[in-house]
Motif scaffolding. Structure first.
Motif, PDB file in Angstrom:
ATOM      1  N   SER A   1       2.097  63.034 -60.750  1.00 28.06           N
ATOM      2  CA  SER A   1       1.656  63.843 -60.633  1.00 28.06           C
ATOM      3  C   SER A   1       1.857  65.643 -61.529  1.00 28.06           C
ATOM      4  O   SER A   1       2.422  66.501 -61.600  1.00 28.06           O
ATOM      5  CB  SER A   1       0.895  64.909 -59.194  1.00 28.06           C
ATOM      6  OG  SER A   1      -0.548  66.350 -59.450  1.00 28.06           O
TER       7      SER A   1
ATOM      8  N   ARG B   1      -1.090  70.773 -53.614  1.00 29.66           N
ATOM      9  CA  ARG B   1      -1.447  69.809 -52.937  1.00 29.66           C
ATOM     10  C   ARG B   1      -0.912  70.059 -51.223  1.00 29.66           C
ATOM     11  O   ARG B   1      -1.332  69.244 -50.684  1.00 29.66           O
ATOM     12  CB  ARG B   1       0.550  69.628 -52.667  1.00 29.66           C
ATOM     13  CG  ARG B   1       0.225  69.449 -54.489  1.00 29.66           C
ATOM     14  CD  ARG B   1       1.810  68.581 -54.968  1.00 29.66           C
ATOM     15  NE  ARG B   1       2.133  68.260 -55.934  1.00 29.66           N
ATOM     16  CZ  ARG B   1       2.817  68.460 -57.325  1.00 29.66           C
ATOM     17  NH1 ARG B   1       3.364  70.101 -56.792  1.00 29.66           N
ATOM     18  NH2 ARG B   1       3.643  68.680 -58.229  1.00 29.66           N
TER      19      ARG B   1
ATOM     20  N   TRP C   1      -5.967  62.860 -53.473  1.00 29.73           N
ATOM     21  CA  TRP C   1      -6.707  63.691 -54.239  1.00 29.73           C
ATOM     22  C   TRP C   1      -7.907  63.094 -53.662  1.00 29.73           C
ATOM     23  O   TRP C   1      -8.513  63.179 -54.852  1.00 29.73           O
ATOM     24  CB  TRP C   1      -6.195  63.995 -55.409  1.00 29.73           C
ATOM     25  CG  TRP C   1      -5.410  64.567 -55.790  1.00 29.73           C
ATOM     26  CD1 TRP C   1      -4.181  63.677 -55.725  1.00 29.73           C
ATOM     27  CD2 TRP C   1      -4.095  65.961 -56.065  1.00 29.73           C
ATOM     28  NE1 TRP C   1      -2.816  64.972 -55.909  1.00 29.73           N
ATOM     29  CE2 TRP C   1      -3.921  65.931 -55.560  1.00 29.73           C
ATOM     30  CE3 TRP C   1      -5.319  66.742 -55.781  1.00 29.73           C
ATOM     31  CZ2 TRP C   1      -2.823  67.217 -55.703  1.00 29.73           C
ATOM     32  CZ3 TRP C   1      -4.123  68.227 -55.983  1.00 29.73           C
ATOM     33  CH2 TRP C   1      -3.030  68.565 -55.487  1.00 29.73           C
TER      34      TRP C   1
ATOM     35  N   ARG D   1      -4.827  69.506 -50.000  1.00 28.43           N
ATOM     36  CA  ARG D   1      -5.433  68.593 -50.094  1.00 28.43           C
ATOM     37  C   ARG D   1      -4.599  67.813 -48.814  1.00 28.43           C
ATOM     38  O   ARG D   1      -5.461  67.082 -48.142  1.00 28.43           O
ATOM     39  CB  ARG D   1      -4.598  68.006 -51.525  1.00 28.43           C
ATOM     40  CG  ARG D   1      -5.271  68.398 -52.295  1.00 28.43           C
ATOM     41  CD  ARG D   1      -7.049  68.058 -52.580  1.00 28.43           C
ATOM     42  NE  ARG D   1      -7.438  69.083 -53.676  1.00 28.43           N
ATOM     43  CZ  ARG D   1      -8.934  68.006 -54.816  1.00 28.43           C
ATOM     44  NH1 ARG D   1      -9.139  67.061 -53.516  1.00 28.43           N
ATOM     45  NH2 ARG D   1      -9.348  69.011 -55.193  1.00 28.43           N
TER      46      ARG D   1
ATOM     47  N   GLU E   1      -3.184  59.408 -56.546  1.00 32.30           N
ATOM     48  CA  GLU E   1      -4.472  60.416 -57.663  1.00 32.30           C
ATOM     49  C   GLU E   1      -5.151  59.674 -55.712  1.00 32.30           C
ATOM     50  O   GLU E   1      -5.866  60.531 -55.375  1.00 32.30           O
ATOM     51  CB  GLU E   1      -5.627  58.968 -58.226  1.00 32.30           C
ATOM     52  CG  GLU E   1      -6.851  59.687 -58.266  1.00 32.30           C
ATOM     53  CD  GLU E   1      -6.762  61.195 -58.795  1.00 32.30           C
ATOM     54  OE1 GLU E   1      -7.827  62.006 -59.335  1.00 32.30           O
ATOM     55  OE2 GLU E   1      -5.716  62.019 -59.120  1.00 32.30           O
TER      56      GLU E   1
END
Length: 659
Positions: free
Chosen positions: A224, A234, A193, A237, A190
């Protein structure tokens, strides 16, 4: 420096099997002269373990396995995901102060663990707030089916307790490879993210902190879950991380594969392991979705050319996710071999899709199909069930149930003479007797008697509306299509015929046209519990409505009525105006009546969903533990009632565009 990225199938709870995989991969990496080997998040234990994280004996065993991995790290550096109980914090800090987990237990980290040459690696900073070789997860997800805050202590929590900044704790580890010192920043899942986590009016971006503290490159170990177009998410990010920093460094992302479960949902992990360059672009990636992979990369000669991913279609990814989930059941139940199934096949589309999925996932020898007709089942559906079984080459049985139904109907007819009940209740009970005979008397007994499991064949729309019978078709060990709307069930049937089987295994007569119309010789969806019965759902429209209601940003009845008033209903539901017309929803009175029926049935069916088997997750919001529900009555708001009157005052729905 040669780096190996191990995209690993993690079996939740099976510590010994995971350890065996880790150790064998370490041996392979040594043979390949790898300097740094990277495994995913919580690869020792698995992630979705619920309150196993509260078991001291379990935690101790995982700690012991951490030490085994450390001892195996001679002549190699290894980053792996595991838990770490910070039981020696007072010794390390030379204090008697109280430093518990938030629940009063010993502080527990979901951590990236870093070992080399049988030692825990050290950071450049020697502050004792954190154990050597341990980098706690900074951002603890607490949405959907994630519950990290319930169990783990974060890096931010450590910073708050110690009265230091989170930036100062985001220190890279120092590693010596062939006489050269590298500074490696570690993250857990995380942490990348981070855009929606805020600190000082910016993203709480540990990548930025690690780079500012001297990291030469960053490693993110993840567990994930797959969602549609996850690889694109992904990549976006990582690009954000690069743009949010003054400069960026190479970034290695290693994710797990293999499903895990939380009791009510089976969540699949797809991998997506990728190496990114210092511009944040993917330059090396795994092309194995939902499978183990092992990627080698020379850090100093990391490719510079940006790769374009080949993103499979949405329905093919959902197919892969379901296949992966079905193959997981043996691990979920601790079995050596895949279990065998008996599937109730009605001759309709849902059971046809389920039996095909099982045959593809496990092989035809693992699947029996059984058709259980009553007087209301047509020859067309019986023939359709036989056709699918013949095409798959599976054992097919037909067990008529009319005699069993008649025996129960006669019993209740006598009771009706002395016990009061309404005509509606008697009629519904008479219909459901057939479903209960099929599910409880036949399927569950076939499964128990012959060492098999049986499935729940309900789709997401039926699950939402409660269009199923408790102790009948609400049963089984798993719901393979419980997160697919009816529209998606039709689509996955078309996909399997075209791409998997390359022939008509699922009869075309079960599939509608683009506005969900069935021809005269087609088989429209029906429970076949009475004469001329058809399913009451408005397929396509109700599917889109359910998607809107269960989306991460959930729509409400009020939103839907507002869309109707502004002529943007089709646009907001991503359907055609032709579909709105097909179901007669241009009539405002019918639209309101249907919306109230839909919302009321969704709410009053919570009690059935609570008792349903685990669902394989294929959407951004699945029934089970992903959507957490309370049993409450359906009520309307003042705004609902006001909008309702505005809608009813319309003469006709007027679409704003030709959607």
């Amino acid at each position: 420096m040669k780096i190996a990225l191990s995209q690993m199938h993690v079996i939740p709870g099976n510590r010994s099997a995971n350890l065996k995989t880790i150790l064998s991969t370490i041996d392979k990496a040594k043979r390949d002269e790898v300097d740094l080997l990277i495994f995913p998040e919580l690869c020792v234990s698995g992630y979705m373990l619920s309150d196993w994280w509260l078991s001291p004996a379990f935690l101790q065993e995982v700690h012991d396995y951490n030490e085994v991995i450390k001892e195996a790290s001679d002549n190699i550096a290894v980053i792996f995901g595991s838990i770490y109980q910070d039981s020696d914090i007072n010794t390390r800090l030379h204090t008697k102060a109280y430093h518990p987990n938030k629940d009063g237990r010993t502080r527990l980290y979901n951590a990236a663990c870093f070992v080399q040459n049988k030692q825990w690696l050290k950071r450049e900073s020697v502050e004792p707030y954190l154990p050597e070789g341990i980098q706690p997860k900074t951002l603890l997800p607490n949405y959907r089916f994630f519950d990290d805050e319930r169990y783990f202590f974060s890096l931010g929590d450590v910073a708050m307790d110690m009265g230091v900044s989170i930036e100062s704790l985001s220190q890279p580890f120092c590693i010596n490879i062939k006489g050269k010192i590298y500074k490696i920043g570690l993250q857990v899942c995380e942490d990348l993210w981070c855009k929606d986590y805020r600190k000082d009016n910016r993203a709480l971006n540990t990548s930025r902190y690690l780079i500012e503290n001297g990291a030469d490159f960053i490693v993110n170990i993840s567990a994930s879950p797959w969602t549609n177009h996850k690889n694109d998410a992904r990549d976006r990010r990582i690009r954000f991380l690069a743009h949010d920093s003054d400069h960026f460094v190479p970034f290695y992302y290693v994710n797990s594969v293999g499903p895990q479960n939380n009791g009510k949902n089976i969540i699949t992990f797809d991998g997506g392991t990728t190496a990114y360059n210092s511009e944040g672009n993917p330059v090396l990636l795994s092309e194995k979705n939902f499978e183990n992979d092992y990627l080698l990369v020379e850090h100093e000669s990391l490719p510079t050319q940006t790769l374009t991913r080949k993103e499979p279609s949405s329905i093919s990814q959902k197919y892969q996710s379901i296949i992966s989930g079905l193959r997981y059941v043996k691990d979920m139940l601790g079995m050596e071999e895949h279990p065998k199934y008996v599937v109730g096949v009605s001759g309709g589309i849902d059971s046809a899709v389920v039996v095909c999925l099982l045959a593809q996932a496990l092989g035809k020898d693992h699947v029996w199909s059984v058709n259980m007709p009553s007087q209301y089942n047509s020859s067309a559906t019986q023939n359709a069930a036989q056709h699918v079984a013949d095409k798959l080459g599976i054992k097919h049985m037909q067990i008529p149930i009319q005699e069993l139904a008649d025996a129960q109907l006669n019993l209740f007819a006598k009771l009706d003479e002395e016990l009061p009940s309404s005509d509606y209740a008697r009629k519904l009970s008479d219909e459901n007797i057939q479903a209960k005979i099929r599910g409880t008397s036949i399927l569950s007994n076939l499964a128990g008697r012959y060492g098999r499991f049986f499935t729940n064949n309900g789709n997401k729309l039926e699950t939402a509306l409660g269009y199923a019978t408790l102790y009948g078709d609400v049963g089984g060990v798993i719901a393979p299509i419980g997160d697919l709307t009816k529209a998606e069930v039709f689509n996955i049937a078309r996909y399997m015929n075209a791409e998997i089987f390359q022939e008509e295994v699922i009869p075309e007569t079960l599939l509608p046209n683009e506005i969900f119309e069935f021809g005269e010789n087609d088989i429209a969806p029906s429970a076949e519990l009475r004469e001329a019965q058809l399913d009451p759902m408005k397929f396509g429209y109700h599917c889109a409505l359910l998607d809107a209601f269960t989306h991460f940003n959930k729509a409400s009845c009020e939103d839907v009525m507002q869309w109707y008033l502004t002529g943007t209903l089709a646009e907001n539901l991503n359907i055609s105006n032709a579909l709105v017309d097909r179901w007669g929803l241009s009539d405002p009175a019918l639209f309101v009546e249907d919306l109230e029926w839909f919302a009321r049935n969704v709410q009053r069916s919570v009690y059935k969903r609570i008792q349903s088997p685990p669902i394989i997750v294929t959407s951004p919001s699945a029934y089970g533990f992903d959507i957490r529900e309370s049993q409450l009555p359906w009520q309307t708001s003042a705004r609902f009632n006001d909008l309702k009157q505005q809608v009813l005052a319309l003469e006709k729905y007027a679409p704003k565009s030709a959607q």
